[in-house]
Scaffold this motif. Structure first.
Motif, mmCIF file in Angstrom:
data_model
loop_
_atom_site.group_PDB
_atom_site.id
_atom_site.type_symbol
_atom_site.label_atom_id
_atom_site.label_comp_id
_atom_site.label_asym_id
_atom_site.label_seq_id
_atom_site.Cartn_x
_atom_site.Cartn_y
_atom_site.Cartn_z
ATOM 1 N N GLN A 46 -14.949 94.262 55.341
ATOM 2 C CA GLN A 46 -13.512 94.492 55.198
ATOM 3 C C GLN A 46 -12.815 93.364 55.948
ATOM 4 O O GLN A 46 -13.120 93.100 57.109
ATOM 5 C CB GLN A 46 -13.109 95.840 55.803
ATOM 6 N N VAL A 47 -11.917 92.683 55.252
ATOM 7 C CA VAL A 47 -11.210 91.555 55.859
ATOM 8 C C VAL A 47 -9.719 91.830 55.908
ATOM 9 O O VAL A 47 -9.189 92.645 55.158
ATOM 10 C CB VAL A 47 -11.481 90.215 55.119
ATOM 11 N N ASP A 48 -9.056 91.112 56.790
ATOM 12 C CA ASP A 48 -7.615 91.206 56.976
ATOM 13 C C ASP A 48 -6.932 90.360 55.905
ATOM 14 O O ASP A 48 -7.148 89.152 55.841
ATOM 15 C CB ASP A 48 -7.275 90.677 58.372
ATOM 16 N N GLY A 49 -6.157 90.988 55.028
ATOM 17 C CA GLY A 49 -5.425 90.254 54.000
ATOM 18 C C GLY A 49 -5.984 90.486 52.608
ATOM 19 O O GLY A 49 -7.054 91.067 52.434
ATOM 20 N N ALA A 50 -5.247 90.017 51.617
ATOM 21 C CA ALA A 50 -5.651 90.110 50.218
ATOM 22 C C ALA A 50 -6.522 88.895 49.899
ATOM 23 O O ALA A 50 -6.028 87.780 49.754
ATOM 24 C CB ALA A 50 -4.427 90.164 49.307
ATOM 25 N N LEU A 51 -7.800 89.106 49.797
ATOM 26 C CA LEU A 51 -8.783 88.038 49.629
ATOM 27 C C LEU A 51 -8.538 87.257 48.345
ATOM 28 O O LEU A 51 -8.509 87.827 47.253
ATOM 29 C CB LEU A 51 -10.175 88.656 49.624
ATOM 30 N N SER A 52 -8.358 85.963 48.472
ATOM 31 C CA SER A 52 -8.057 85.120 47.318
ATOM 32 C C SER A 52 -9.325 84.675 46.597
ATOM 33 O O SER A 52 -10.409 84.623 47.182
ATOM 34 C CB SER A 52 -7.283 83.876 47.778
ATOM 35 N N ASP A 53 -9.172 84.345 45.321
ATOM 36 C CA ASP A 53 -10.300 83.825 44.549
ATOM 37 C C ASP A 53 -10.776 82.497 45.134
ATOM 38 O O ASP A 53 -11.976 82.208 45.127
ATOM 39 C CB ASP A 53 -9.909 83.646 43.080
ATOM 40 N N GLU A 54 -9.857 81.691 45.636
ATOM 41 C CA GLU A 54 -10.216 80.408 46.254
ATOM 42 C C GLU A 54 -11.111 80.627 47.474
ATOM 43 O O GLU A 54 -12.115 79.936 47.654
ATOM 44 C CB GLU A 54 -8.954 79.651 46.656
ATOM 45 N N ALA A 55 -10.767 81.603 48.302
ATOM 46 C CA ALA A 55 -11.588 81.911 49.477
ATOM 47 C C ALA A 55 -12.977 82.388 49.047
ATOM 48 O O ALA A 55 -13.988 82.007 49.651
ATOM 49 C CB ALA A 55 -10.912 82.953 50.348
ATOM 50 N N MET A 56 -13.032 83.205 47.993
ATOM 51 C CA MET A 56 -14.322 83.690 47.491
ATOM 52 C C MET A 56 -15.178 82.524 47.002
ATOM 53 O O MET A 56 -16.374 82.471 47.281
ATOM 54 C CB MET A 56 -14.114 84.707 46.368
#
Length: 151
Positions: A46-56
């Motif tokens: 579980q991460v802080d924030g709305a995980l972006s496709d770029e980060a993935m």
């Protein structure tokens, strides 16, 4: 009769949760923990924030950390698990900032690696649960429960 020694096959940080294997088979412990065997370890994160496709994408390719680049990973968006137990202390809750879940599988095991990787892409880890080491899974175990396995 002398009881066989029991060894942990890996470790969990103080603020991590999930699967911890204990074994009296030294060869198994070595095979699961020695980096040359590259046993996969899967975590729900579980991460802080709305995980972006770029980060993935960056997580999948590998992240450059202060101790060098990581190997590529398997990283996919995930839903909060329905079987999840309450955490004590609870994860911080901020109404205005969403959280995201992902599943990440590593083939290496550096110190606090998942936490450092998610922070490096701008999404600090709030909760980290190891669910698999090699062929061994958490499947259905609650905190403190054990399952005895045989060959």
């Amino acid at each position: 009769m002398r009881q066989k020694d029991v060894y942990p096959a890996g470790r969990l940080d103080h603020d991590s949760e999930g699967l911890l294997l204990l074994t009296d088979d030294g060869a198994l412990a070595h095979r699961l923990t020695d980096p040359k065997h590259k046993q996969p370890k899967t975590y729900l994160v579980q991460v802080d924030g709305a995980l972006s496709d770029e980060a993935m994408q960056t997580l999948r390719r590998g992240v450059v950390l202060n101790d060098g680049p990581t190997l590529p990973t398997i990283a996919v968006h995930a839903q909060e698990p329905s079987w999840l137990w309450p955490r004590d202390p609870p994860v911080r809750f901020r109404k205005s900032i969403p959280t995201s879940w992902l599943s990440i599988t590593l083939h290496e095991g550096r110190n606090r690696q998942v936490r450092r990787m998610t922070a490096a892409v701008g999404f600090p880890t709030l909760r980290l649960i190891r669910v698999r080491i090699g062929d061994y899974t958490l499947d259905g175990l609650a905190p403190g429960d054990t399952r005895v396995l045989s060959r």
